[in-house]
Design an enzyme around this catalytic site. Sequence first.
Site, PDB file in Angstrom:
ATOM      1  CE  LYS A  43      -3.472   2.817   0.373  1.00 11.12           C
ATOM      2  NZ  LYS A  43      -4.362   3.030  -0.791  1.00 11.12           N
ATOM      3  CB  CYS A 129      -3.108   9.381  -4.527  1.00 11.82           C
ATOM      4  SG  CYS A 129      -4.576   9.178  -3.473  1.00 11.82           S
ATOM      5  CB  SER A 193      -8.351   4.436 -10.175  1.00  9.87           C
ATOM      6  OG  SER A 193      -7.779   5.336  -9.259  1.00  9.87           O
ATOM      7  N   GLY A 247      -7.915  -3.084 -15.713  1.00 10.13           N
ATOM      8  CA  GLY A 247      -8.870  -3.904 -16.456  1.00 10.13           C
ATOM      9  C   GLY A 247      -8.422  -5.317 -16.741  1.00 10.13           C
TER      10      GLY A 247
HETATM   11  C1  DHB Z   1      -5.500   5.903  -3.191  1.00 13.00           C
HETATM   12  C2  DHB Z   1      -6.045   5.635  -4.390  1.00 13.00           C
HETATM   13  C3  DHB Z   1      -5.222   5.591  -5.470  1.00 13.00           C
HETATM   14  O1  DHB Z   1      -5.685   5.302  -6.692  1.00 13.00           O
HETATM   15  C4  DHB Z   1      -3.876   5.853  -5.296  1.00 13.00           C
HETATM   16  O2  DHB Z   1      -3.022   5.853  -6.294  1.00 13.00           O
HETATM   17  C5  DHB Z   1      -3.361   6.108  -4.092  1.00 13.00           C
HETATM   18  C6  DHB Z   1      -4.197   6.139  -3.035  1.00 13.00           C
HETATM   19  C7  DHB Z   1      -6.287   5.989  -2.020  1.00 13.00           C
HETATM   20  O3  DHB Z   1      -7.329   6.623  -2.077  1.00 13.00           O
HETATM   21  O4  DHB Z   1      -5.856   5.471  -0.981  1.00 13.00           O
END
Ligand code: DHB
Length: 308
Positions: A43, A129, A193, A247
């Site tokens: 993460k 993010c 995303s 995807g």
């Molecule tokens: C989060 C979502 C993401 O797509 C990303 O790259 C980093 C963090 C998130 O909301 O934690």
Amino acid sequence: TTKTHIGNFKFENCFMNAAGVYCYDRNELEQVINSAAGTFVTKTATLQSRPGNPEPRYHDTALGSINSMGLPNLGFDYYLDYLLELQKTHPDRTFFFSLVGMSTEDTHALLKKVQESDFNGITELNLSCPNVPGKPQIAYDLETTEKLLTDIFSYFKKPLGVKLPPYFDIVHFDQAAAVFNKFPLSFINCVNSIGNGLVIEDESVVIKPKNGFGGIGGEYIKPTALANVHAFYKRLNPSIKIIGTGGVLTGQDAFEHILCGASMVQIGTTLHKEGPAAFERITNELKAIMDKKGYKTIEDFRGKLKYL
Ligand code: DHB
């Protein structure tokens, strides 16, 4: 075989999790280690641990997912400690450490800590993010991105890649690739995303943060992901490898990412829906396609997309 490599790092399988899915703590990361995946990425860690955005903040739909997690994570030290432990217990394997600061200063502090540590894996800097209220997706600002990378590479000498948001304009592919080609990046990861979509069920949004706006993943985003992988494959120095993300539900989807130029393939929404058994299923599906076509390694078809 679906073996692959990034620089001098070798992986038994080209599949891994996408950052954010099955990578919050040791328990989840161990499940990925013990699956058919070739490696994991943590993460995205920040300097301090974070609770993230209010729940509900992740929602599956028929065609994918929407999330606005807000970088919930256990903090840099937690993941570094675990990665250093794994270097002792799994000296033959390489893992990815995803990071970003809540400010430019934090990002430099994090990367200096990595540089000074014994970590010998690969670092992924998350420039995309979409979910922290008030913080833009860094890689949509190429001037900021170029300055940030210039400063980083003045002290950071370990393998580094960047996680990118999707771009949607050919000129933006040109401009972004020109920036990344100035730096000794090990890889870029396309795509995060698609930021700030909106899913509605009945008369309501489905996640709480930002009145329902969140990052879209899954089946919806494969064409955008493939376009980004291939656009950068055609533009980047060949020393900058590409991780394809977006995807991937089946072996066919992975085959297409590799055909577009991906050296590794990450699984996010499908891993969230199916659990780590998805790695074995998708690997077997990819191997069946390769067998049928007579391809022995992914290098036999990587980047060899045919045009009309
Ligand atoms: C989060 C979502 C993401 O797509 C990303 O790259 C980093 C963090 C998130 O909301 O934690």
